[in-house]
Motif scaffolding. Structure first.
Motif, PDB file in Angstrom:
ATOM      1  N   VAL A  53    -130.236  -5.165 -22.157  1.00 35.05           N
ATOM      2  CA  VAL A  53    -131.302  -4.158 -22.194  1.00 35.05           C
ATOM      3  C   VAL A  53    -131.965  -3.973 -20.837  1.00 35.05           C
ATOM      4  CG1 VAL A  53    -131.767  -4.591 -24.630  1.00 35.05           C
ATOM      5  CG2 VAL A  53    -133.051  -5.851 -22.888  1.00 35.05           C
ATOM      6  N   TYR A  54    -131.660  -4.867 -19.898  1.00 32.96           N
ATOM      7  CA  TYR A  54    -132.249  -4.768 -18.563  1.00 32.96           C
ATOM      8  C   TYR A  54    -131.315  -4.076 -17.571  1.00 32.96           C
ATOM      9  CZ  TYR A  54    -135.655  -7.967 -20.507  1.00 32.96           C
ATOM     10  OH  TYR A  54    -136.622  -8.531 -21.307  1.00 32.96           O
ATOM     11  N   GLU A  55    -130.221  -3.549 -18.073  1.00 33.26           N
ATOM     12  CA  GLU A  55    -129.271  -2.855 -17.210  1.00 33.26           C
ATOM     13  C   GLU A  55    -129.771  -1.478 -16.802  1.00 33.26           C
ATOM     14  OE1 GLU A  55    -124.621  -1.271 -17.344  1.00 33.26           O
ATOM     15  OE2 GLU A  55    -125.458  -2.387 -19.034  1.00 33.26           O
ATOM     16  N   LYS A  56    -130.510  -0.806 -17.727  1.00 29.65           N
ATOM     17  CA  LYS A  56    -131.012   0.536 -17.452  1.00 29.65           C
ATOM     18  C   LYS A  56    -132.202   0.848 -18.341  1.00 29.65           C
ATOM     19  CE  LYS A  56    -127.026   1.956 -20.204  1.00 29.65           C
ATOM     20  NZ  LYS A  56    -125.762   2.733 -20.191  1.00 29.65           N
ATOM     21  N   GLU A  57    -132.782   2.026 -18.138  1.00 28.53           N
ATOM     22  CA  GLU A  57    -133.942   2.434 -18.912  1.00 28.53           C
ATOM     23  C   GLU A  57    -133.577   2.589 -20.389  1.00 28.53           C
ATOM     24  OE1 GLU A  57    -132.659   3.895 -16.318  1.00 28.53           O
ATOM     25  OE2 GLU A  57    -134.162   4.496 -14.834  1.00 28.53           O
ATOM     26  N   PRO A  58    -134.538   2.345 -21.297  1.00 31.01           N
ATOM     27  CA  PRO A  58    -134.232   2.384 -22.733  1.00 31.01           C
ATOM     28  C   PRO A  58    -133.729   3.729 -23.232  1.00 31.01           C
ATOM     29  CG  PRO A  58    -136.607   2.276 -22.357  1.00 31.01           C
ATOM     30  CD  PRO A  58    -135.956   1.993 -21.053  1.00 31.01           C
ATOM     31  N   GLU A  85    -136.604 -12.068 -15.152  1.00 32.00           N
ATOM     32  CA  GLU A  85    -136.555 -10.802 -14.424  1.00 32.00           C
ATOM     33  C   GLU A  85    -136.444  -9.672 -15.438  1.00 32.00           C
ATOM     34  OE1 GLU A  85    -136.862  -7.978 -12.129  1.00 32.00           O
ATOM     35  OE2 GLU A  85    -136.779  -9.902 -11.054  1.00 32.00           O
ATOM     36  N   ARG A  86    -137.474  -8.819 -15.510  1.00 31.75           N
ATOM     37  CA  ARG A  86    -137.528  -7.788 -16.543  1.00 31.75           C
ATOM     38  C   ARG A  86    -137.418  -6.373 -15.981  1.00 31.75           C
ATOM     39  NH1 ARG A  86    -138.425 -10.092 -21.340  1.00 31.75           N
ATOM     40  NH2 ARG A  86    -139.505 -12.091 -21.463  1.00 31.75           N
ATOM     41  N   THR A  87    -136.938  -6.239 -14.754  1.00 35.23           N
ATOM     42  CA  THR A  87    -136.723  -4.913 -14.179  1.00 35.23           C
ATOM     43  C   THR A  87    -135.558  -4.230 -14.875  1.00 35.23           C
ATOM     44  OG1 THR A  87    -137.533  -5.648 -12.021  1.00 35.23           O
ATOM     45  CG2 THR A  87    -136.210  -3.638 -12.069  1.00 35.23           C
ATOM     46  N   ALA A  88    -135.720  -2.931 -15.159  1.00 38.15           N
ATOM     47  CA  ALA A  88    -134.663  -2.156 -15.819  1.00 38.15           C
ATOM     48  C   ALA A  88    -134.647  -0.745 -15.252  1.00 38.15           C
ATOM     49  CB  ALA A  88    -134.876  -2.122 -17.328  1.00 38.15           C
ATOM     50  N   ASN A  94    -143.877  -3.597 -23.367  1.00 36.52           N
ATOM     51  CA  ASN A  94    -143.874  -2.147 -23.196  1.00 36.52           C
ATOM     52  C   ASN A  94    -143.122  -1.797 -21.921  1.00 36.52           C
ATOM     53  OD1 ASN A  94    -145.766  -1.234 -25.389  1.00 36.52           O
ATOM     54  ND2 ASN A  94    -147.108  -2.646 -24.319  1.00 36.52           N
ATOM     55  N   PHE A  95    -142.394  -0.673 -21.954  1.00 35.82           N
ATOM     56  CA  PHE A  95    -141.662  -0.257 -20.766  1.00 35.82           C
ATOM     57  C   PHE A  95    -142.552   0.604 -19.882  1.00 35.82           C
ATOM     58  CE2 PHE A  95    -138.765   2.326 -18.238  1.00 35.82           C
ATOM     59  CZ  PHE A  95    -137.906   1.346 -17.745  1.00 35.82           C
ATOM     60  N   LYS A  96    -142.631   0.249 -18.612  1.00 36.76           N
ATOM     61  CA  LYS A  96    -143.442   0.971 -17.647  1.00 36.76           C
ATOM     62  C   LYS A  96    -142.562   1.483 -16.514  1.00 36.76           C
ATOM     63  CE  LYS A  96    -147.305  -0.034 -19.740  1.00 36.76           C
ATOM     64  NZ  LYS A  96    -148.116   1.018 -20.406  1.00 36.76           N
ATOM     65  N   VAL A  97    -142.764   2.759 -16.153  1.00 36.11           N
ATOM     66  CA  VAL A  97    -142.048   3.336 -15.016  1.00 36.11           C
ATOM     67  C   VAL A  97    -142.768   2.918 -13.742  1.00 36.11           C
ATOM     68  CG1 VAL A  97    -141.340   5.473 -13.878  1.00 36.11           C
ATOM     69  CG2 VAL A  97    -141.246   5.295 -16.367  1.00 36.11           C
ATOM     70  N   LYS A  98    -142.020   2.538 -12.727  1.00 36.28           N
ATOM     71  CA  LYS A  98    -142.614   2.086 -11.469  1.00 36.28           C
ATOM     72  C   LYS A  98    -143.415   3.205 -10.819  1.00 36.28           C
ATOM     73  CE  LYS A  98    -138.834  -1.157 -10.537  1.00 36.28           C
ATOM     74  NZ  LYS A  98    -137.713  -1.488  -9.624  1.00 36.28           N
ATOM     75  N   ASP A  99    -144.489   2.832 -10.160  1.00 39.62           N
ATOM     76  CA  ASP A  99    -145.336   3.792  -9.451  1.00 39.62           C
ATOM     77  C   ASP A  99    -144.525   4.520  -8.381  1.00 39.62           C
ATOM     78  OD1 ASP A  99    -147.481   3.004 -10.943  1.00 39.62           O
ATOM     79  OD2 ASP A  99    -148.212   1.570  -9.461  1.00 39.62           O
ATOM     80  N   GLY A 100    -144.685   5.830  -8.336  1.00 34.51           N
ATOM     81  CA  GLY A 100    -143.979   6.618  -7.338  1.00 34.51           C
ATOM     82  C   GLY A 100    -142.581   7.016  -7.734  1.00 34.51           C
ATOM     83  N   SER A 101    -142.119   6.548  -8.879  1.00 37.79           N
ATOM     84  CA  SER A 101    -140.769   6.883  -9.324  1.00 37.79           C
ATOM     85  C   SER A 101    -140.790   8.179 -10.124  1.00 37.79           C
ATOM     86  CB  SER A 101    -140.195   5.759 -10.181  1.00 37.79           C
ATOM     87  OG  SER A 101    -138.934   6.122 -10.709  1.00 37.79           O
ATOM     88  N   ASN A 159    -139.772  10.740 -19.996  1.00 40.60           N
ATOM     89  CA  ASN A 159    -139.390   9.993 -21.189  1.00 40.60           C
ATOM     90  C   ASN A 159    -140.463   9.009 -21.635  1.00 40.60           C
ATOM     91  OD1 ASN A 159    -136.368  10.567 -21.888  1.00 40.60           O
ATOM     92  ND2 ASN A 159    -136.440  10.443 -19.661  1.00 40.60           N
ATOM     93  N   THR A 160    -141.527   8.860 -20.856  1.00 41.45           N
ATOM     94  CA  THR A 160    -142.604   7.941 -21.229  1.00 41.45           C
ATOM     95  C   THR A 160    -143.953   8.627 -21.369  1.00 41.45           C
ATOM     96  OG1 THR A 160    -143.018   7.411 -18.898  1.00 41.45           O
ATOM     97  CG2 THR A 160    -141.468   5.998 -20.095  1.00 41.45           C
ATOM     98  N   GLU A 161    -144.081   9.871 -20.919  1.00 41.69           N
ATOM     99  CA  GLU A 161    -145.386  10.523 -20.947  1.00 41.69           C
ATOM    100  C   GLU A 161    -145.813  10.954 -22.345  1.00 41.69           C
ATOM    101  OE1 GLU A 161    -143.809  15.034 -19.755  1.00 41.69           O
ATOM    102  OE2 GLU A 161    -144.963  13.838 -18.329  1.00 41.69           O
TER     103      GLU A 161
END
Length: 209
Positions: A42-47, A73-76, A104-111, A117-119
């Motif tokens: 699940v950490y390979e890419k965004e959900p 490491e929970r970056t995805a 909860n999945f959070k998009v990195k700042d500035g990305s 998909n999260t708004e």
């Protein structure tokens, strides 16, 4: 998932069942039922790249945690899974058999990558684990903001109605101050009124005495 179960059945295990009958056999190398719970990183890419947010049922998968020194490491992809809270999972004898984490999945700042998909809601993951094991079981789903807000508004509307009946007051909303003032009735006095009301904040609306 629906094609692997008889018509009329849904896979909705309790926390105890998720660990006792799914995760525990998996880490022991035993056969896991139901068989549709596969291994997936699940950490390979965004959900939203591997799960349909409009799906009626949650996605259940086994995944192996990626350790970075002493932490997970929970970056995805363009974001990361952030832990909100955790709780012990106990069996029917009140013995702790594992841990449940809420993330909860959070998009990195500035990305700008797929931020749409999260708004409109939030991606939620429940992670079930047992001590000293890197294999965990994940339950992933998408929760729309509208559904959360409507449920909260319905709850507080019901409580306000009950309060009006108990104290004999009527709540009057105003559009200019975004506040809710209390209209006194003949059976209520101002002194008691001031002691009964406190500020309630909900989505920018203030409820005051």
């Amino acid at each position: 998932m629906a094609d692997t179960l008889p018509i009329g059945y849904r896979f909705c295990p309790s926390d105890e069942q998720a660990i006792s009958y799914c995760l525990a056999p998996k880490v022991k190398g035993e056969v896991v039922f139901p068989e549709f719970i596969h291994e997936f990183d699940v950490y390979e890419k965004e959900p939203w790249k591997f799960f349909d947010k409009n799906a009626e049922e949650s996605l259940y998968v086994f995944t192996k945690l990626k350790m970075k020194k002493s932490r997970v490491e929970r970056t995805a992809g363009s974001g990361y899974w952030r832990g909100a809270q955790s709780s012990d999972v106990k069996d029917c004898h009140n013995n702790v058999i594992g841990l449940k984490k809420h993330l909860n999945f959070k998009v990195k700042d500035g990305s700008s990558s797929n931020s749409q998909n999260t708004e409109k809601g939030s991606w939620i993951m429940h992670e079930y684990s047992v001590p000293n094991q890197e294999i965990v079981m994940c339950k992933i789903r998408f929760k729309e903001k509208k559904a959360v807000e409507n449920k909260a508004l319905q709850y507080f509307s019901a409580r306000l109605s009950e309060l009006e009946k108990i104290i004999g007051l009527r709540i009057l909303p105003t559009s200019t101050t975004k506040s809710m003032h209390v209209a006194k009735t003949s059976t209520w006095n101002h002194q008691r009124e001031c002691h009964c009301f406190r500020v309630l904040m909900l989505s920018g609306i203030y409820w005051t005495a």
